[in-house]
Design a protein around this motif. Structure first.
Motif, PDB file in Angstrom:
ATOM      1  N   LEU A   1      80.404 -45.890 -33.429  1.00 44.86           N
ATOM      2  CA  LEU A   1      79.798 -47.024 -32.946  1.00 44.86           C
ATOM      3  C   LEU A   1      78.983 -47.038 -31.700  1.00 44.86           C
ATOM      4  O   LEU A   1      78.095 -47.835 -31.290  1.00 44.86           O
ATOM      5  CB  LEU A   1      80.989 -48.130 -33.024  1.00 44.86           C
TER       6      LEU A   1
ATOM      7  N   PHE B   1      86.603 -44.988 -35.097  1.00 46.45           N
ATOM      8  CA  PHE B   1      85.109 -45.646 -35.146  1.00 46.45           C
ATOM      9  C   PHE B   1      84.410 -45.670 -33.878  1.00 46.45           C
ATOM     10  O   PHE B   1      83.262 -45.978 -33.833  1.00 46.45           O
ATOM     11  CB  PHE B   1      85.459 -47.225 -35.454  1.00 46.45           C
ATOM     12  N   VAL B   2      85.174 -45.251 -32.731  1.00 43.88           N
ATOM     13  CA  VAL B   2      84.421 -45.313 -31.688  1.00 43.88           C
ATOM     14  C   VAL B   2      83.151 -44.347 -31.434  1.00 43.88           C
ATOM     15  O   VAL B   2      82.122 -44.733 -30.952  1.00 43.88           O
ATOM     16  CB  VAL B   2      85.581 -45.001 -30.415  1.00 43.88           C
TER      17      VAL B   2
ATOM     18  N   THR C   1      81.479 -39.092 -36.139  1.00 45.85           N
ATOM     19  CA  THR C   1      80.486 -40.251 -36.069  1.00 45.85           C
ATOM     20  C   THR C   1      80.372 -40.924 -37.214  1.00 45.85           C
ATOM     21  O   THR C   1      79.941 -41.977 -37.468  1.00 45.85           O
ATOM     22  CB  THR C   1      79.109 -39.707 -35.526  1.00 45.85           C
TER      23      THR C   1
ATOM     24  N   ASP D   1      82.750 -42.361 -39.533  1.00 48.23           N
ATOM     25  CA  ASP D   1      83.368 -43.685 -39.718  1.00 48.23           C
ATOM     26  C   ASP D   1      82.631 -44.764 -38.959  1.00 48.23           C
ATOM     27  O   ASP D   1      82.505 -45.969 -39.500  1.00 48.23           O
ATOM     28  CB  ASP D   1      84.784 -43.408 -39.113  1.00 48.23           C
ATOM     29  N   GLY D   2      82.504 -44.767 -37.624  1.00 48.53           N
ATOM     30  CA  GLY D   2      81.723 -45.690 -36.953  1.00 48.53           C
ATOM     31  C   GLY D   2      80.271 -45.857 -37.607  1.00 48.53           C
ATOM     32  O   GLY D   2      79.972 -47.274 -37.735  1.00 48.53           O
TER      33      GLY D   2
END
Length: 363
Positions: free
Chosen positions: A43, A39-40, A84, A86-87
């Motif tokens: 996010l 997720f980083v 990117t 998932d985040g």
């Protein structure tokens, strides 16, 4: 043929019984949990874009939601990187739900009751006019009822927050992300224009504080801009606008519930597409109502309510920015003028009805 035992869900993409096979073979197949670090990237880039939007809003007076939308669209090339996804998806989905829930800290039953029966009836007329005008505009321009419901409902309640909530129950199967993003852009632009023009309009018409507060509270989409427009007239008008606007926010839960029931009948999804049924009350709306009830019974300390509002705005900004980043600008530009009409019609209708009610009914 022997099937590969790797935890690859795509191996079952063409298998109608893939999910059943995965469940039955759970003891035999070791499915590796995905790390939270996935997720980083998404996010982080959404947070950076959101911080840039907040800086523009603070230093140049740009509406923060509009700034987030424009910056998100400008850097949407970053979403081409699968790392990117998932985040960004988590920010756009879970961030919006959490932000809407926290809005419940700003509303109490006493605020709604304090407005009085006559202004509440006028507010109901304004909201109904916005919804009907948007649905009529969508039909006249050859768009779906979902597009009218999204534009009208968002205009009737609280702009981007309501649009995000309605999009959650309408679903991506009925409205694509480009249409949704354009709706957010038009909502933010209309609200910014209203903030600048409505207070001088009330002074030109010689409205009292009660009339001016009702007009801006009932017809401006964004919460902060509706309240700001009221205080731009006077402190008394600002207090009235706050009560009227928060009453509109309190209508979010019943509107989303009715919208979910109506859209499921008006535009049913084909069998096997999307959800089997639309829940009467989505979980985040139940949580929103729960916070309203708690805040009504045990008023939250002003500092805690202020922090909750800041957290809500931050989460909604992240959700809007992430949604814009996941939107293809070529599809957005290809929508044309017809996609603007539901929000435009709802905005004009809400202004006309609120203006007439304030002038002829409110003393």
């Amino acid at each position: 043929m022997k099937r590969d035992a790797r935890p690859d869900f795509e191996a079952f993409a063409g298998d109608l019984f893939g999910e059943i096979m995965l469940a039955d073979s759970a003891a035999a197949v070791s499915v590796q949990k995905k790390p939270l670090s996935r997720f980083v990237p998404g996010l982080a880039i959404a947070a950076i874009a959101g911080a840039a939007a907040a800086w523009l809003a603070q230093n140049y007076g740009v509406p923060v939601i509009l700034a987030g939308l424009l910056i998100g669209l400008a850097v949407n090339f970053a979403s081409a990187d699968p790392r990117t996804h998932d985040g960004l998806d988590a920010a756009s989905r879970h961030g919006l739900r959490a932000g809407i829930v926290l809005l419940g800290c700003q509303v109490t039953a006493a605020q709604v009751a304090a407005m009085g029966l006559v202004p509440f009836a006028g507010l109901a007329l304004v909201m109904a006019a916005a919804l009907l005008a948007a649905l009529a505009a969508a039909r006249a321009t050859g768009q779906s009822a979902s597009a009218g419901l999204l534009g009208g409902g968002a205009t009737a309640i609280c702009g981007a927050s309501a649009a995000l909530a309605l999009y959650g129950v309408i679903g991506r199967e009925r409205i694509d992300q480009a249409q949704f993003t354009l709706t957010l852009v038009i909502l933010a632009a209309a609200s910014a224009i209203a903030l600048v023009t409505y207070p001088p309009l009330t002074q030109m018409l010689g409205f009292s504080d009660a009339q001016a507060g009702f007009l801006v509270g009932a017809s401006i989409h964004d919460v902060a801009q509706a309240i700001g427009a009221g205080f731009a007239v006077s402190d008394a008008a600002g207090a009235q606008a706050t009560v009227v606007k928060l009453t509109r926010v309190a209508m979010l839960a019943p509107l989303v519930t009715l919208a979910a029931l109506w859209i499921a009948k008006a535009e049913p999804l084909p069998a096997g597409v999307g959800r089997a049924r639309v829940p009467m009350l989505p979980g985040f709306i139940l949580a929103f109502l729960g916070l309203v009830a708690i805040n009504s019974l045990i008023p939250l300390p002003p500092m805690l309510a202020a922090h909750a509002l800041t957290a809500s705005k931050t989460l909604l900004l992240l959700a809007v920015t992430a949604t814009a980043m996941r939107t293809r600008t070529d599809l957005l530009l290809g929508l044309g003028w017809r996609a603007v009409m539901p929000v435009l019609a709802a905005t004009i209708a809400s202004l006309v009805v609120a203006l007439a009610f304030a002038q002829w009914v409110i003393a």
